[in-house]
Design an enzyme around this catalytic site. Structure first.
Site, PDB file in Angstrom:
ATOM      1  N   SER A   1       0.792  -1.236   0.000  1.00  0.00           N
ATOM      2  CA  SER A   1       0.000   0.000   0.000  1.00  0.00           C
ATOM      3  C   SER A   1       0.820   1.279   0.000  1.00  0.00           C
ATOM      4  O   SER A   1       0.249   2.361  -0.173  1.00  0.00           O
ATOM      5  CB  SER A   1      -0.931   0.025   1.212  1.00  0.00           C
ATOM      6  OG  SER A   1      -1.941  -0.916   1.044  1.00  0.00           O
TER       7      SER A   1
ATOM      8  N   TYR B   1      -4.623   4.357   7.824  1.00  0.00           N
ATOM      9  CA  TYR B   1      -5.993   3.812   7.882  1.00  0.00           C
ATOM     10  C   TYR B   1      -6.698   4.229   9.173  1.00  0.00           C
ATOM     11  O   TYR B   1      -6.661   5.409   9.534  1.00  0.00           O
ATOM     12  CB  TYR B   1      -5.980   2.268   7.747  1.00  0.00           C
ATOM     13  CG  TYR B   1      -5.071   1.782   6.666  1.00  0.00           C
ATOM     14  CD1 TYR B   1      -5.373   2.057   5.331  1.00  0.00           C
ATOM     15  CD2 TYR B   1      -3.901   1.080   6.945  1.00  0.00           C
ATOM     16  CE1 TYR B   1      -4.531   1.627   4.323  1.00  0.00           C
ATOM     17  CE2 TYR B   1      -3.066   0.642   5.939  1.00  0.00           C
ATOM     18  CZ  TYR B   1      -3.383   0.927   4.645  1.00  0.00           C
ATOM     19  OH  TYR B   1      -2.544   0.507   3.665  1.00  0.00           O
TER      20      TYR B   1
ATOM     21  N   VAL C   1       1.559  -3.460   3.932  1.00  0.00           N
ATOM     22  CA  VAL C   1       1.630  -4.732   4.672  1.00  0.00           C
ATOM     23  C   VAL C   1       2.896  -5.535   4.373  1.00  0.00           C
ATOM     24  O   VAL C   1       3.147  -6.549   5.009  1.00  0.00           O
ATOM     25  CB  VAL C   1       0.373  -5.618   4.466  1.00  0.00           C
ATOM     26  CG1 VAL C   1      -0.845  -5.000   5.109  1.00  0.00           C
ATOM     27  CG2 VAL C   1       0.143  -5.931   3.001  1.00  0.00           C
TER      28      VAL C   1
HETATM   29  N1  GLN Z   1      -2.013  -5.463  -1.629  1.00  0.00           N
HETATM   30  C1  GLN Z   1      -2.532  -5.328  -0.311  1.00  0.00           C
HETATM   31  C2  GLN Z   1      -4.021  -5.558  -0.302  1.00  0.00           C
HETATM   32  O1  GLN Z   1      -4.660  -5.235  -1.277  1.00  0.00           O
HETATM   33  C3  GLN Z   1      -2.215  -3.954   0.193  1.00  0.00           C
HETATM   34  C4  GLN Z   1      -2.704  -3.712   1.592  1.00  0.00           C
HETATM   35  C5  GLN Z   1      -1.789  -2.892   2.431  1.00  0.00           C
HETATM   36  O2  GLN Z   1      -0.572  -2.799   2.217  1.00  0.00           O
HETATM   37  N2  GLN Z   1      -2.332  -2.332   3.491  1.00  0.00           N
HETATM   38  O3  GLN Z   1      -4.560  -6.063   0.624  1.00  0.00           O
END
Ligand code: GLN
Length: 338
Positions: A90, A268, A286
């Site tokens: 993300s 978030y 993540v």
């Molecule tokens: N590719 C991850 C997802 O779509 C990205 C989420 C993240 O990094 N918070 O869940």
């Protein structure tokens, strides 16, 4: 006479003192010191766990930890893991939002995606149902998938190439997709597929849903290292010009809007907590990356895979909070970092 002279001397001294506390320049030694201290202080922190809803992320060694500062002039200060390529996840989201700002202006981001924080998890389907804007903001999955769908592209290949080369303009280096991460995420992307389809259903997705999902998943699977991440942030700190290449990646007048979204939604449903403790616009992923921006000055990037329940890197958020408070660079004044 003597009294006047003493008064003059005193007020000059006071002026110097107050200027010094307001705008003391940060020296190279200061930068290196805080990076080393942040690394040493949090490298043995054991909190959090690797993401495992994307199965392959659970296999990334949890002990890796890197801390980097790059200034707007391109000076680099680093400690720990600098070479390991982890998936950007993300952290890519604000940078693709910046591509949409470049192509269509900040108004399009506000009107076609949205700019409100959701106060909910990054993959929330409930946020999509209860907010009329549906995609809500470009830093949650729904808004990021919508952003990919907004890239003005003639084909899926063209859409992907534009997304990738925009991120490469920020890193000043050619990047590749970690194909194992892509396969692992795409094979299990039922939640994101639902989000893409729901957005399309509500008229808030601007390309074919499966195409947007594929390009979004490839975007999240791009491999970067801690230095790349800091260079991306340093480009924003340098008002949209990459300090290494001198290339303008984002128009100067759009940088504040992008940083505003990062400040309100970069963590978030933990974004309030983050601004309270560190006071800096930032984005997490993540894969374990975080980048924070001190506007007009420098960027701080960290990499450490174990995450807290909101999906934010535990060592990373502590290290950046420490650096922000020690250097006193929080947006609204020095933060406590606690
Ligand atoms: N590719 C991850 C997802 O779509 C990205 C989420 C993240 O990094 N918070 O869940």
């Amino acid at each position: 006479m003597i009294v006047k002279a003493i008064q003059g001397y005193l007020s000059a001294a006071l002026l110097t003192a107050s200027v010094a506390t307001v705008a003391a320049p940060i020296s190279p030694a200061d930068y290196q010191r805080v990076v080393d201290e942040a690394y040493a202080q949090f490298k043995d922190e054991k909190g959090g766990a690797n993401a495992d809803y994307i199965p392959i992320l659970a296999t990334v060694p949890s002990e890796m930890f890197g801390v980097v500062i790059i200034t707007r002039d391109g000076e680099v200060y680093s400690a720990g893991e600098l070479d390991y390529e982890f998936s950007i996840q993300s952290v890519s989201k604000p940078f693709t939002a910046s591509l949409i700002m470049q192509q269509q202006g900040p108004r399009a981001v506000r009107e076609k995606i949205g700019v409100e924080p959701t106060g909910m998890a990054f993959n929330s389907k409930m946020a999509l149902e209860i907010y009329e804007g549906r995609s809500v903001n470009p830093l949650v999955n729904a808004g990021a998938i919508a952003a990919v769908s907004l890239v003005e592209a003639s084909s899926e290949k063209d859409r992907w190439q534009q997304v990738l080369s925009n991120i490469e303009d920020y890193t000043a280096r050619d990047l590749t997709v970690l194909e194992e991460v892509y396969d692992s995420e795409y094979e299990t992307a039922w939640g994101n597929r639902a989000i893409a389809n729901l957005l399309f259903n509500y008229g808030r997705l601007y390309s074919e849903p499966e195409e947007a999902l594929r390009v979004y998943t490839r975007q999240c699977s791009i491999g970067i290292n801690t230095l790349d991440l800091a260079m991306m942030g340093a480009t924003l700190a340098n008002e949209g010009v990459n300090p290494k290449t001198g290339k303008r990646v984002l128009d100067r007048e759009h940088v504040p809007e992008l940083l505003a979204i990062m400040a309100t939604a970069g963590f978030y449903d933990e974004s309030g907590e983050w601004m309270y403790s560190a006071g800096l616009p930032a984005k997490t992923g993540v894969g374990g990356g975080i980048v924070a921006v001190v506007p007009g000055k420098f960027a701080i990037a960290t990499f450490s895979p174990p995450l807290n329940p909101a999906g934010n890197s535990v060592r990373g958020l502590k290290a950046i909070g420490y650096i922000s408070s020690t250097l006193g660079v929080g947006l609204y004044g020095p933060n406590a970092g606690e």
